[in-house]
Design an enzyme around this catalytic site. Structure first.
Site, mmCIF file in Angstrom:
data_model
loop_
_atom_site.group_PDB
_atom_site.id
_atom_site.type_symbol
_atom_site.label_atom_id
_atom_site.label_comp_id
_atom_site.label_asym_id
_atom_site.label_seq_id
_atom_site.Cartn_x
_atom_site.Cartn_y
_atom_site.Cartn_z
ATOM 1 N N ASP A 83 -4.270 3.845 3.029
ATOM 2 C CA ASP A 83 -5.619 3.478 3.112
ATOM 3 C C ASP A 83 -5.910 1.890 3.584
ATOM 4 O OD1 ASP A 83 -5.167 2.167 0.721
ATOM 5 O OD2 ASP A 83 -6.656 3.114 -0.526
ATOM 6 N N ASP B 265 0.937 -1.147 0.150
ATOM 7 C CA ASP B 265 -0.160 -0.009 -0.134
ATOM 8 C C ASP B 265 0.932 1.077 -0.042
ATOM 9 O OD1 ASP B 265 -2.074 1.783 0.276
ATOM 10 O OD2 ASP B 265 -1.944 1.606 2.653
ATOM 11 N N ASP C 226 -9.538 -16.529 -16.475
ATOM 12 C CA ASP C 226 -10.027 -16.930 -15.249
ATOM 13 C C ASP C 226 -11.313 -17.936 -15.908
ATOM 14 O OD1 ASP C 226 -10.635 -16.412 -12.343
ATOM 15 O OD2 ASP C 226 -12.558 -16.030 -13.141
ATOM 16 N N GLU D 243 -7.322 -20.988 -16.556
ATOM 17 C CA GLU D 243 -7.567 -21.361 -15.224
ATOM 18 C C GLU D 243 -8.572 -22.547 -15.277
ATOM 19 O OE1 GLU D 243 -9.239 -20.528 -10.797
ATOM 20 O OE2 GLU D 243 -10.274 -19.837 -12.626
ATOM 21 N N HIS E 249 -4.139 -17.076 -5.008
ATOM 22 C CA HIS E 249 -5.051 -16.396 -4.182
ATOM 23 C C HIS E 249 -6.324 -17.209 -3.769
ATOM 24 C CE1 HIS E 249 -6.647 -16.316 -8.127
ATOM 25 N NE2 HIS E 249 -7.759 -15.629 -7.614
ATOM 26 N N ASP E 250 -6.327 -18.185 -4.268
ATOM 27 C CA ASP E 250 -7.546 -19.179 -3.722
ATOM 28 C C ASP E 250 -7.146 -20.220 -2.956
ATOM 29 O OD1 ASP E 250 -9.197 -17.662 -5.512
ATOM 30 O OD2 ASP E 250 -8.944 -19.134 -7.050
ATOM 31 N N ASP F 57 -5.113 -10.615 -15.361
ATOM 32 C CA ASP F 57 -6.174 -11.438 -15.150
ATOM 33 C C ASP F 57 -7.315 -11.011 -16.008
ATOM 34 O OD1 ASP F 57 -7.615 -13.575 -13.794
ATOM 35 O OD2 ASP F 57 -6.316 -12.860 -12.058
ATOM 36 N N ASP G 199 -1.932 -1.100 -3.819
ATOM 37 C CA ASP G 199 -2.086 -0.427 -4.913
ATOM 38 C C ASP G 199 -1.076 -0.450 -5.965
ATOM 39 O OD1 ASP G 199 -0.243 1.717 -3.676
ATOM 40 O OD2 ASP G 199 -2.023 2.426 -2.812
HETATM 41 O O1 TEU Z 1 -11.682 -19.372 -9.265
HETATM 42 C C1 TEU Z 1 -12.429 -20.110 -10.053
HETATM 43 C C2 TEU Z 1 -12.642 -21.124 -9.125
HETATM 44 O O2 TEU Z 1 -12.952 -22.520 -9.309
HETATM 45 C C3 TEU Z 1 -12.574 -20.930 -7.574
HETATM 46 O O3 TEU Z 1 -13.524 -20.866 -7.151
HETATM 47 C C4 TEU Z 1 -11.675 -22.080 -6.783
HETATM 48 O O4 TEU Z 1 -12.286 -23.458 -7.172
HETATM 49 C C5 TEU Z 1 -11.700 -22.195 -5.428
HETATM 50 O O5 TEU Z 1 -11.421 -20.735 -5.142
HETATM 51 C C6 TEU Z 1 -10.785 -23.235 -4.748
HETATM 52 O O6 TEU Z 1 -10.618 -22.955 -3.383
HETATM 53 C C7 TEU Z 1 -11.342 -18.181 -10.178
HETATM 54 C C8 TEU Z 1 -10.636 -16.969 -9.303
HETATM 55 O O7 TEU Z 1 -9.345 -17.729 -9.231
HETATM 56 C C9 TEU Z 1 -11.299 -16.874 -7.945
HETATM 57 O O8 TEU Z 1 -10.699 -16.010 -7.300
HETATM 58 C C10 TEU Z 1 -12.663 -16.191 -8.223
HETATM 59 O O9 TEU Z 1 -13.424 -16.207 -7.161
HETATM 60 C C11 TEU Z 1 -13.356 -17.192 -9.258
HETATM 61 O O10 TEU Z 1 -12.693 -17.534 -10.658
HETATM 62 C C12 TEU Z 1 -14.504 -16.174 -10.008
HETATM 63 O O11 TEU Z 1 -14.151 -15.292 -10.957
#
Ligand code: TEU
Length: 544
Positions: A25, A21, A199, A258, A322-323, A98, A29
């Site tokens: 805030d 950041d 995505d 993805e 990030h997931d 993305d 960013d």
């Molecule tokens: O993720 C797709 C997806 O299938 C996710 O829901 C994934 O299976 C799950 O998070 C695993 O724990 C993509 C993006 O990476 C995710 O951040 C988004 O929320 C999603 O698409 C919708 O755009």
């Protein structure tokens, strides 16, 4: 096999909200990323993948886009973006954006028009259906809410949303919609970006007729969550090639799909060399089984995917994004052997066939944090999981314990740059992982034996040695429960990788005589003899 830069590179994923950041805030960013470009370059990676930076109401932290041609105000503006792109290119770094085009935000102007009336010219940009017998058009559950359908009172029809209610799915059968998306993609490509991470691109083709799933109910509300119906439908590969033909194929860029739920056969259809599809895909079988993984399972998945794609199409390798929760907390030992096991996982990802992806913080061995209440968690998917679990009768503590292992917010705690922890001068949007006193970038850079320095060595090694990129792969011990031992070979050069996924000393039952190229216990340059065995979480690369 085609020789290209995106096979030889390493990708570093930035989640802008949590990276740096610059204005206090509490939200990361673009100026913050610019401040850290030297850091990213010094790691040795070649590409930055930016999670979404477009205008968004942030129901799903930017994966719900309300304007594809504007920057999220919290992140900055288009001048900041142009400066970031310039700054990256000056340092020899590429930027991959993305691309979220399975759905938009319901605040996108296309959706505002689409929902306004049944005869609006953009009505068919989204998927509208009448109810059936006074209920929803079919029995589908969504990823982030009980139903995949939402009734819109204005016109009395339902719209389809695979993800949140505020993420209506685009209708890829609409030619006008597709043309607008291609135009938008070319807007970014013409700016000079270096590719897209696409995505859920394999969800864009919906099953004909949108039939109900015949599987048994598997959600708290009795609906069916059926990924087999939602993804990889007939015509999907052709659609991906159409997208590429109109956009990617006209530029020297990379693309990564993805593709959750894809089999190696689906994937090959999307990435087959010479077919005009994507550069590579992410396979999901390992991360989708993170709750019950075993080493023989991981090995079988890798053999299957590498076997199907090697020489025909390209793969990526990752355990984190990030997931996903922090990899060392799931596949390693984040307590006693945090450093050794983080290095071991890195060694695996960087020596398997496919382009390696690093998620911010992974390179310093960031661990999962502890959330003491669901209220400390921001992520929409975590809240949905919590509701599903408690809705089916699980005690709240059990749901919270689950999220303390697997929540997506595990990945999203702010990046600790030093022991203050240096992410923001204000209050961070998501609580810090309290480990920042020990686990931070400054400390990692200062310690020559750190995880960070191991990553640098792996990245440099891969850059200098085509065997790590293009070499053939052979799994030498498919059934061993604790040892992952494989070779990469190219033109007479044979490298052996031996990984001990356990806290016990182990004998190494293969011919491993040779020179140590890299080890997480030191000793590079020395001779390796098999009777040395492998120490707890030892990871060694040997030139045979
Ligand atoms: O993720 C797709 C997806 O299938 C996710 O829901 C994934 O299976 C799950 O998070 C695993 O724990 C993509 C993006 O990476 C995710 O951040 C988004 O929320 C999603 O698409 C919708 O755009």
């Amino acid at each position: 096999m085609e020789i290209t830069w995106w096979k030889e590179t390493v990708v570093y994923q930035v989640y802008p909200r949590s990276f740096k950041d610059s204005d206090g805030d509490g939200i990361g960013d673009l100026r913050g990323i610019i401040e850290k470009l030297d850091y990213i370059r010094d790691l040795g990676v070649g590409v930055i993948w930016l999670s979404p930076v477009y205008k968004s109401p942030n129901t799903d932290n930017g994966y719900d886009i309300s304007d594809y041609r504007a920057i999220m105000p919290e992140f900055g503006n288009m001048d900041d973006f142009d400066a970031l792109l310039r700054g990256a290119h000056e340092r020899g770094l590429r930027i991959v954006m993305d691309l979220v085009v399975n759905h938009t935000s319901d605040e996108h102007e296309w959706f505002a028009e689409s929902r306004s009336s049944k005869d609006n010219p953009r009505r068919d940009y989204y998927i509208w259906r009448d109810g059936v017998n006074g209920g929803e058009p079919n029995n589908w559950a969504s990823f982030y809410s009980p139903s995949a359908w939402e009734l819109d009172p204005r016109t009395g029809q339902y719209y389809l949303h695979y993800f949140a209610v505020k993420q209506p799915d685009l209708n890829w059968e609409s030619r006008e919609m597709r043309e607008e998306v291609y135009d938008m993609m070319r807007f970014w490509l013409d700016k000079g970006i270096d590719g897209f991470r696409c995505d859920v691109i394999n969800a864009t083709k919906k099953p004909a007729g949108l039939p109900s799933s015949e599987k048994p109910a598997n959600t708290a509300s009795g609906r069916v969550f059926d990924m087999d119906m939602m993804f990889n439908n007939p015509g999907q590969a052709e659609l991906i090639r159409e997208i590429a033909r109109n956009t990617l194929a006209r530029y020297d860029v990379m693309s990564v799909g993805e593709t959750c739920g894809a089999t190696p056969e689906n994937a090959l259809d999307y990435v087959r060399e010479g077919s005009g599809g994507l550069s590579m895909v992410f396979h999901f079988e390992i991360v989708d089984n993170k709750e019950r993984w075993t080493l023989p399972f991981i090995k079988a998945v890798q053999r299957k995917w590498i076997g199907a794609l090697h020489g025909k199409g390209w793969l990526s390798q990752y355990l984190s994004n990030h997931d996903q929760p922090r990899q060392v907390s799931i596949y390693g030992d984040d307590a006693r052997y945090r450093v050794e096991s983080a290095k071991l996982l890195a060694t695996m990802i960087h020596t398997l066939p496919g382009t390696p992806y690093i998620y911010q913080g992974e390179e310093i061995g960031m661990t999962n944090t502890r959330f003491s209440s669901i209220d400390e968690i921001n992520d929409i998917q975590s809240h949905h999981t919590y509701n599903e679990m408690t809705g089916r009768g699980a005690p709240p503590e059990e749901a919270l314990a689950h999220l303390n292992r697997f929540s997506r917010d595990q990945a999203r705690t702010p990046m600790p740059w030093d022991d203050t922890p240096g992410f923001t001068a204000g209050k961070p949007w998501l609580r810090y992982n309290p480990a920042f006193g020990e686990i931070n970038v400054k400390a990692a850079m200062a310690d020559p034996d750190s995880i960070y320095h191991h990553y640098k060595k792996l990245i440099a090694l891969r850059k200098a040695n085509p065997v790590m990129v293009y070499g053939d792969f052979e799994d030498l011990l498919p059934d061993d429960e604790h040892l992952y031992v494989y070779t990469r070979s190219l033109g007479g050069e044979v490298w052996l990788v031996a990984l001990n996924f356990s806290a016990n000393q182990a004998a190494l039952p293969v011919n491993a005589e040779g020179e140590i190229i890299l080890s997480n216990y030191g000793g590079a340059g020395a001779k390796y003899t098999a009777d040395a065995g492998l120490r707890p979480y030892e990871a060694v690369i040997i030139r045979r």
